[in-house]
Design a protein around this motif. Structure first.
Motif, PDB file in Angstrom:
ATOM      1  N   TRP A 125      17.022  -7.299   0.192  1.00  0.00           N
ATOM      2  CA  TRP A 125      17.409  -6.034   0.825  1.00  0.00           C
ATOM      3  C   TRP A 125      16.351  -4.969   0.563  1.00  0.00           C
ATOM      4  CZ3 TRP A 125      20.694  -5.760   4.555  1.00  0.00           C
ATOM      5  CH2 TRP A 125      21.824  -6.572   4.595  1.00  0.00           C
ATOM      6  N   ALA A 126      15.854  -4.916  -0.651  1.00  0.00           N
ATOM      7  CA  ALA A 126      14.837  -3.911  -0.989  1.00  0.00           C
ATOM      8  C   ALA A 126      13.568  -4.113  -0.173  1.00  0.00           C
ATOM      9  CB  ALA A 126      14.533  -3.975  -2.482  1.00  0.00           C
ATOM     10  N   ALA A 127      13.153  -5.370   0.013  1.00  0.00           N
ATOM     11  CA  ALA A 127      11.957  -5.652   0.810  1.00  0.00           C
ATOM     12  C   ALA A 127      12.173  -5.272   2.272  1.00  0.00           C
ATOM     13  CB  ALA A 127      11.594  -7.130   0.693  1.00  0.00           C
ATOM     14  N   LEU A 128      13.370  -5.559   2.782  1.00  0.00           N
ATOM     15  CA  LEU A 128      13.680  -5.214   4.164  1.00  0.00           C
ATOM     16  C   LEU A 128      13.711  -3.695   4.346  1.00  0.00           C
ATOM     17  CD1 LEU A 128      14.498  -6.148   6.984  1.00  0.00           C
ATOM     18  CD2 LEU A 128      16.872  -6.264   6.190  1.00  0.00           C
ATOM     19  N   ARG A 129      14.271  -3.020   3.382  1.00  0.00           N
ATOM     20  CA  ARG A 129      14.337  -1.550   3.447  1.00  0.00           C
ATOM     21  C   ARG A 129      12.946  -0.934   3.370  1.00  0.00           C
ATOM     22  NH1 ARG A 129      18.623   1.819  -0.285  1.00  0.00           N
ATOM     23  NH2 ARG A 129      18.481   3.826   0.814  1.00  0.00           N
ATOM     24  N   ARG A 149      10.189  -2.400   4.423  1.00  0.00           N
ATOM     25  CA  ARG A 149       9.492  -2.699   5.677  1.00  0.00           C
ATOM     26  C   ARG A 149       9.994  -1.822   6.817  1.00  0.00           C
ATOM     27  NH1 ARG A 149       7.696  -2.712   9.744  1.00  0.00           N
ATOM     28  NH2 ARG A 149       6.853  -4.350  11.098  1.00  0.00           N
ATOM     29  N   HIS A 150      11.315  -1.527   6.825  1.00  0.00           N
ATOM     30  CA  HIS A 150      11.911  -0.721   7.893  1.00  0.00           C
ATOM     31  C   HIS A 150      12.660   0.460   7.263  1.00  0.00           C
ATOM     32  CE1 HIS A 150      11.012  -3.972  10.723  1.00  0.00           C
ATOM     33  NE2 HIS A 150      11.606  -4.809   9.895  1.00  0.00           N
ATOM     34  N   PRO A 151      11.974   1.503   6.876  1.00  0.00           N
ATOM     35  CA  PRO A 151      12.609   2.610   6.162  1.00  0.00           C
ATOM     36  C   PRO A 151      13.676   3.343   6.977  1.00  0.00           C
ATOM     37  CG  PRO A 151      10.341   3.157   6.752  1.00  0.00           C
ATOM     38  CD  PRO A 151      10.524   1.708   7.032  1.00  0.00           C
ATOM     39  N   GLU A 152      13.647   3.222   8.299  1.00  0.00           N
ATOM     40  CA  GLU A 152      14.652   3.890   9.136  1.00  0.00           C
ATOM     41  C   GLU A 152      15.882   3.017   9.381  1.00  0.00           C
ATOM     42  OE1 GLU A 152      14.264   7.051  10.026  1.00  0.00           O
ATOM     43  OE2 GLU A 152      12.376   6.997   8.899  1.00  0.00           O
ATOM     44  N   MET A 153      15.879   1.790   8.887  1.00  0.00           N
ATOM     45  CA  MET A 153      16.984   0.878   9.136  1.00  0.00           C
ATOM     46  C   MET A 153      18.250   1.321   8.418  1.00  0.00           C
ATOM     47  SD  MET A 153      17.403  -3.138   8.113  1.00  0.00           S
ATOM     48  CE  MET A 153      18.035  -2.717   6.490  1.00  0.00           C
ATOM     49  N   THR A 154      19.405   1.122   9.081  1.00  0.00           N
ATOM     50  CA  THR A 154      20.698   1.371   8.451  1.00  0.00           C
ATOM     51  C   THR A 154      21.578   0.131   8.586  1.00  0.00           C
ATOM     52  OG1 THR A 154      21.597   2.324  10.495  1.00  0.00           O
ATOM     53  CG2 THR A 154      20.611   3.848   8.895  1.00  0.00           C
ATOM     54  N   VAL A 155      22.605   0.081   7.741  1.00  0.00           N
ATOM     55  CA  VAL A 155      23.534  -1.046   7.737  1.00  0.00           C
ATOM     56  C   VAL A 155      24.954  -0.516   7.892  1.00  0.00           C
ATOM     57  CG1 VAL A 155      24.529  -2.895   6.324  1.00  0.00           C
ATOM     58  CG2 VAL A 155      22.056  -2.527   6.331  1.00  0.00           C
ATOM     59  N   GLU A 156      25.714  -1.175   8.761  1.00  0.00           N
ATOM     60  CA  GLU A 156      27.148  -0.929   8.877  1.00  0.00           C
ATOM     61  C   GLU A 156      27.862  -2.100   8.223  1.00  0.00           C
ATOM     62  OE1 GLU A 156      28.157  -0.386  12.949  1.00  0.00           O
ATOM     63  OE2 GLU A 156      27.004   1.469  13.169  1.00  0.00           O
ATOM     64  N   SER A 173      16.873 -16.024   4.241  1.00  0.00           N
ATOM     65  CA  SER A 173      15.732 -16.295   5.126  1.00  0.00           C
ATOM     66  C   SER A 173      15.714 -15.342   6.318  1.00  0.00           C
ATOM     67  CB  SER A 173      15.775 -17.741   5.617  1.00  0.00           C
ATOM     68  OG  SER A 173      15.656 -18.644   4.534  1.00  0.00           O
ATOM     69  N   ALA A 174      16.892 -14.967   6.815  1.00  0.00           N
ATOM     70  CA  ALA A 174      16.948 -14.025   7.936  1.00  0.00           C
ATOM     71  C   ALA A 174      16.430 -12.656   7.513  1.00  0.00           C
ATOM     72  CB  ALA A 174      18.384 -13.919   8.453  1.00  0.00           C
ATOM     73  N   LEU A 175      16.824 -12.211   6.321  1.00  0.00           N
ATOM     74  CA  LEU A 175      16.314 -10.925   5.832  1.00  0.00           C
ATOM     75  C   LEU A 175      14.803 -10.985   5.648  1.00  0.00           C
ATOM     76  CD1 LEU A 175      19.019  -9.872   3.187  1.00  0.00           C
ATOM     77  CD2 LEU A 175      18.948  -9.419   5.647  1.00  0.00           C
ATOM     78  N   GLU A 176      14.318 -12.112   5.165  1.00  0.00           N
ATOM     79  CA  GLU A 176      12.863 -12.265   4.983  1.00  0.00           C
ATOM     80  C   GLU A 176      12.143 -12.252   6.329  1.00  0.00           C
ATOM     81  OE1 GLU A 176      12.435 -15.858   2.786  1.00  0.00           O
ATOM     82  OE2 GLU A 176      13.413 -15.062   0.978  1.00  0.00           O
ATOM     83  N   MET A 177      12.725 -12.900   7.347  1.00  0.00           N
ATOM     84  CA  MET A 177      12.093 -12.921   8.661  1.00  0.00           C
ATOM     85  C   MET A 177      12.052 -11.522   9.272  1.00  0.00           C
ATOM     86  SD  MET A 177      12.954 -15.285  12.011  1.00  0.00           S
ATOM     87  CE  MET A 177      12.415 -16.773  11.158  1.00  0.00           C
ATOM     88  N   LEU A 178      13.111 -10.748   9.071  1.00  0.00           N
ATOM     89  CA  LEU A 178      13.137  -9.380   9.588  1.00  0.00           C
ATOM     90  C   LEU A 178      12.109  -8.490   8.890  1.00  0.00           C
ATOM     91  CD1 LEU A 178      16.978  -8.760   9.948  1.00  0.00           C
ATOM     92  CD2 LEU A 178      15.313  -8.899  11.810  1.00  0.00           C
ATOM     93  N   ALA A 179      11.711  -8.873   7.692  1.00  0.00           N
ATOM     94  CA  ALA A 179      10.799  -8.043   6.907  1.00  0.00           C
ATOM     95  C   ALA A 179       9.326  -8.419   7.070  1.00  0.00           C
ATOM     96  CB  ALA A 179      11.185  -8.112   5.426  1.00  0.00           C
ATOM     97  N   PRO A 197      22.919  -2.843  -4.483  1.00  0.00           N
ATOM     98  CA  PRO A 197      22.446  -1.449  -4.550  1.00  0.00           C
ATOM     99  C   PRO A 197      21.429  -1.073  -3.483  1.00  0.00           C
ATOM    100  CG  PRO A 197      22.520  -2.417  -6.753  1.00  0.00           C
ATOM    101  CD  PRO A 197      22.768  -3.536  -5.781  1.00  0.00           C
ATOM    102  N   SER A 198      20.587  -2.009  -3.053  1.00  0.00           N
ATOM    103  CA  SER A 198      19.494  -1.667  -2.139  1.00  0.00           C
ATOM    104  C   SER A 198      19.880  -1.705  -0.668  1.00  0.00           C
ATOM    105  CB  SER A 198      18.308  -2.614  -2.374  1.00  0.00           C
ATOM    106  OG  SER A 198      17.759  -2.420  -3.660  1.00  0.00           O
ATOM    107  N   VAL A 199      21.130  -2.046  -0.361  1.00  0.00           N
ATOM    108  CA  VAL A 199      21.558  -2.071   1.039  1.00  0.00           C
ATOM    109  C   VAL A 199      21.666  -0.628   1.550  1.00  0.00           C
ATOM    110  CG1 VAL A 199      23.282  -2.879   2.680  1.00  0.00           C
ATOM    111  CG2 VAL A 199      22.877  -4.171   0.575  1.00  0.00           C
TER     112      VAL A 199
END
Length: 374
Positions: A242-246, A248-255, A206-212, A273-275
């Motif tokens: 993850w794919a939907a979030l990516r 929506r925010h193509p410049e986002m990165t994950v540590e 749900s958090a990933l969905e809210m961010l997207a 794979p989509s992270v």
């Protein structure tokens, strides 16, 4: 020493005083009116670093207490095991809470060891007070606090600091006590949040969905630490989310930081794979070779930093060579085991942006120092 009639310009004094510790600023303020005016200039205090172990009195001198009004970004270091250092940090934070209207950034860093069975309630209580007062806070960084952070703190931040841009709660602790529901409330209350650090157990689909969602402000960084027993029981974050979030925010990165507490099954639930993983730190007690191969296959376009702590093996060397050939955008690689020369040659040959590496060909005394690429 400059003669009184040949006083340095105030702007020069300001540049000097901003690098002085508190006790020296207090001493400078007592020299003359010109120095007192310069040392209390807001520019001196805009970005302030305070170490409670370096100050004689351990806190802001009374003569300069009004300068708290001018602090916009504070980095505060203290040693929780030393009573004087800890007391000084609490006193400073308490004083700051009374004059924190203009505070924009707060970073807390602990040095040394934490006392056993120490919940840090006094320190966290002072942080609560600052957040309650600093409604314009943009950044709160608690990664270097060794205490358990909980829902109460997150909800305090959410409802007191609606302008928040950066929040880092991915600290070293044995227990993850920030629940997914609190994170959802945080995201709803702080629509401009762009940088977020959490333990895996605090995240949810749900958090990933809210961010997207379409009207969300651009989101830039999600730092995920997986080091607590709660993280091993966290639900899977679907690759589709993850794919939907990516998208929506193509410049986002994950540590992504994976610690020994994780089982092999948990590791493979996390590595989707989509992270868009930009920084990957592997400190696993089990299989490390598989995750390195996975990163080479799926994170080649995004990976910029890799850290591996594992036992040396021919299989790991092969995986690292494969990763070097695929991840040409790497800027840092740090492997804390001995590797064969071919591994070093592969990174030097295939990664033109490499700026720092720890790739030792023979055993050396620790701590190992990285090599900087000119």
């Amino acid at each position: 020493m400059v003669e009184p009639k040949r006083q340095l310009p105030e702007e020069v004094l300001v540049l000097i005083f901003r690098h002085l510790p508190l006790r020296d600023r207090a001493a400078a303020a007592a020299v003359c009116k010109a120095w007192a005016s310069a040392v209390t200039c807001s520019t001196v205090w805009h970005d302030t670093n305070i170490s409670c172990d370096c100050e004689q009195e351990g806190m802001l001198p009374p003569s300069l207490s009004t300068c708290l009004d001018h602090i916009r970004n504070l980095r505060l270091e203290f040693e929780p095991a030393r009573k004087q250092s800890r007391w000084a940090a609490i006193q400073l934070l308490t004083a700051l809470a009374g004059r924190a209207q203009g505070l924009r950034g707060l970073r807390l860093a602990c040095r040394g060891e934490k006392p056993l069975f120490d919940s840090g309630s006094d320190i966290l209580g002072a942080v609560h007070a600052v957040c309650r007062a600093a409604r314009g806070l943009y950044l709160l960084d608690l990664r270097c606090l060794p205490f358990t952070l909980n829902d109460t703190l997150v909800l305090r931040v959410a409802h007191s600091c609606p302008e928040l841009r950066s929040l880092f709660l991915d600290n070293c602790t044995l227990v993850g006590s920030v629940g997914p529901d609190s994170v959802l409330e945080l995201l709803a209350a702080c629509p401009n949040l762009r940088f977020l650090g959490l333990h895996l157990a605090s995240l949810s689909p749900s958090a990933l969905e809210m961010l997207a969602v379409p009207d969300r402000a651009p989101f830039m960084l999600l730092a995920v630490r997986c080091a607590c027993p709660e993280d091993t029981r966290a639900p899977t974050l679907p690759d589709e989310a993850w794919a939907a979030l990516r998208h929506r925010h193509p410049e986002m990165t994950v540590e992504l930081e994976l610690e020994p507490v994780l089982s092999a099954d948990t590791v493979w639930r996390i590595l989707q794979p989509s992270v868009p993983v930009a920084a990957l730190r592997l400190n696993l007690s089990g299989d490390t070779v598989g995750p390195v191969h996975f990163a080479a296959q799926h994170y080649a376009a995004s990976l910029r930093s890799l850290e591996v702590r594992a036992a040396a093996s021919a299989a790991l060397d092969t995986a690292l060579e494969n990763l070097a050939a695929r991840c040409k955008g790497l800027r840092e690689v740090h492997c804390f085991c001995v590797v064969r020369r071919a591994v070093l040659s592969a990174f030097r040959a295939h990664c033109p942006r490499l700026r720092s590496y720890t790739l030792k060909l023979t055993r050396e005394p620790h701590p190992w120092q990285p090599t900087l690429v000119a």
